[in-house]
Scaffold this active site. Structure first.
Site, PDB file in Angstrom:
ATOM      1  N   ASP A  63       0.967  -1.247   0.093  1.00 43.29           N
ATOM      2  CA  ASP A  63      -0.079  -0.055   0.143  1.00 43.29           C
ATOM      3  C   ASP A  63       0.957   1.157   0.007  1.00 43.29           C
ATOM      4  O   ASP A  63       1.435   1.626   1.013  1.00 43.29           O
ATOM      5  CB  ASP A  63      -0.958   0.103   1.088  1.00 43.29           C
ATOM      6  CG  ASP A  63      -1.888   0.839   1.045  1.00 43.29           C
ATOM      7  OD1 ASP A  63      -2.075   1.913   0.055  1.00 43.29           O
ATOM      8  OD2 ASP A  63      -3.181   0.854   1.638  1.00 43.29           O
TER       9      ASP A  63
ATOM     10  N   ARG B  79      -0.060   4.505  -0.689  1.00 48.95           N
ATOM     11  CA  ARG B  79      -0.889   5.610  -0.511  1.00 48.95           C
ATOM     12  C   ARG B  79      -0.283   6.517   0.523  1.00 48.95           C
ATOM     13  O   ARG B  79       0.362   6.259   1.495  1.00 48.95           O
ATOM     14  CB  ARG B  79      -2.484   5.196  -0.213  1.00 48.95           C
ATOM     15  CG  ARG B  79      -2.931   4.728  -1.529  1.00 48.95           C
ATOM     16  CD  ARG B  79      -4.500   4.291  -1.081  1.00 48.95           C
ATOM     17  NE  ARG B  79      -4.541   3.031  -0.182  1.00 48.95           N
ATOM     18  CZ  ARG B  79      -5.707   2.579   0.031  1.00 48.95           C
ATOM     19  NH1 ARG B  79      -6.912   2.717  -0.479  1.00 48.95           N
ATOM     20  NH2 ARG B  79      -5.519   1.552   0.775  1.00 48.95           N
TER      21      ARG B  79
END
Ligand code: ZN
Length: 211
Positions: free
Chosen positions: A140, A142
């Site tokens: 991930d 982000r």
């Protein structure tokens, strides 16, 4: 020292956040205002769909949604993105106030072409986490400072967050947003997305029922 450098960092970030424009956005779920923001570079951009007074007495219902071209636009059933987007807009439209932040963080931050490369690896048997890692990315990638600063600028410092992802709660809190409640955002599980959701649950700690 740590506090000083944190303050400097914060000032830099606020300096770079730019409210570009706002306009009415009627939708099938109701009337929203759409706001455009850019960040550090013109490439860092996001839109916020807002309803009601975000700084009012009741905490706004917020969804921080990462763009998914295949799901949101093309109706792909590999993931549950579009179903989560629709459920969020429907619930925000019913709440006293709320905001949907739409962030161009395709493929959990790895970009569209890399997401398609990851899909190809998944078709060969890898799960979503293994595929991202095989391509040299974090599972991930982000970033939540930009959305947190947008929420603050809109007056939404204390929120109810529509999410199944405890990491998203932690990340927004790290950047100064108080999440007073996590509201589950779980549409019906389709047969095709079940495997993807199982990985999200077992490897990424998402809180999902019936998966
Ligand atoms: Zn998706």
């Amino acid at each position: 020292m740590a506090t000083k450098s944190h303050t400097r960092k914060k000032l830099r970030r606020q300096d770079t956040l730019h409210h570009v424009a706002h306009a009415d956005l009627p939708s099938k779920w109701g009337k929203f205002k759409i706001h455009g923001f850019t960040g550090k570079s013109p490439q860092e951009e996001a839109v916020a769909l807002v309803r009601g007074n975000l700084a009012g007495r009741s905490a706004p219902l917020v969804r921080v949604h990462s763009q998914c071209l295949t799901g949101d636009v093309l109706n792909s059933l590999r993931c549950d993105c579009r179903a989560q987007l629709e459920l969020s807009l429907k619930n925000i439209a019913k709440a006293p106030s709320g905001v949907l932040l739409y962030l161009p963080q395709e493929g959990r931050g790895i970009g569209l072409m890399n997401k398609l490369r990851a899909y190809q690896l998944q078709d060969q048997g890898m799960d979503t986490v293994e595929a991202n890692e095989a391509l040299g990315f974090a599972s991930d990638a982000r970033e939540y400072e930009f959305p947190a600063e947008i929420l603050k600028q809109l007056g939404a410092r204390k929120i109810r967050l529509l999410s199944n992802n405890p990491e998203k709660v932690r990340q927004l809190e790290k950047f100064g947003i108080q999440v007073i409640e996590r509201v589950p955002c779980q549409p019906r599980v389709s047969k095709i997305s079940r495997k993807y959701l199982k990985t999200k649950k077992s490897k990424m700690g998402h809180l999902l029922k019936g998966v």
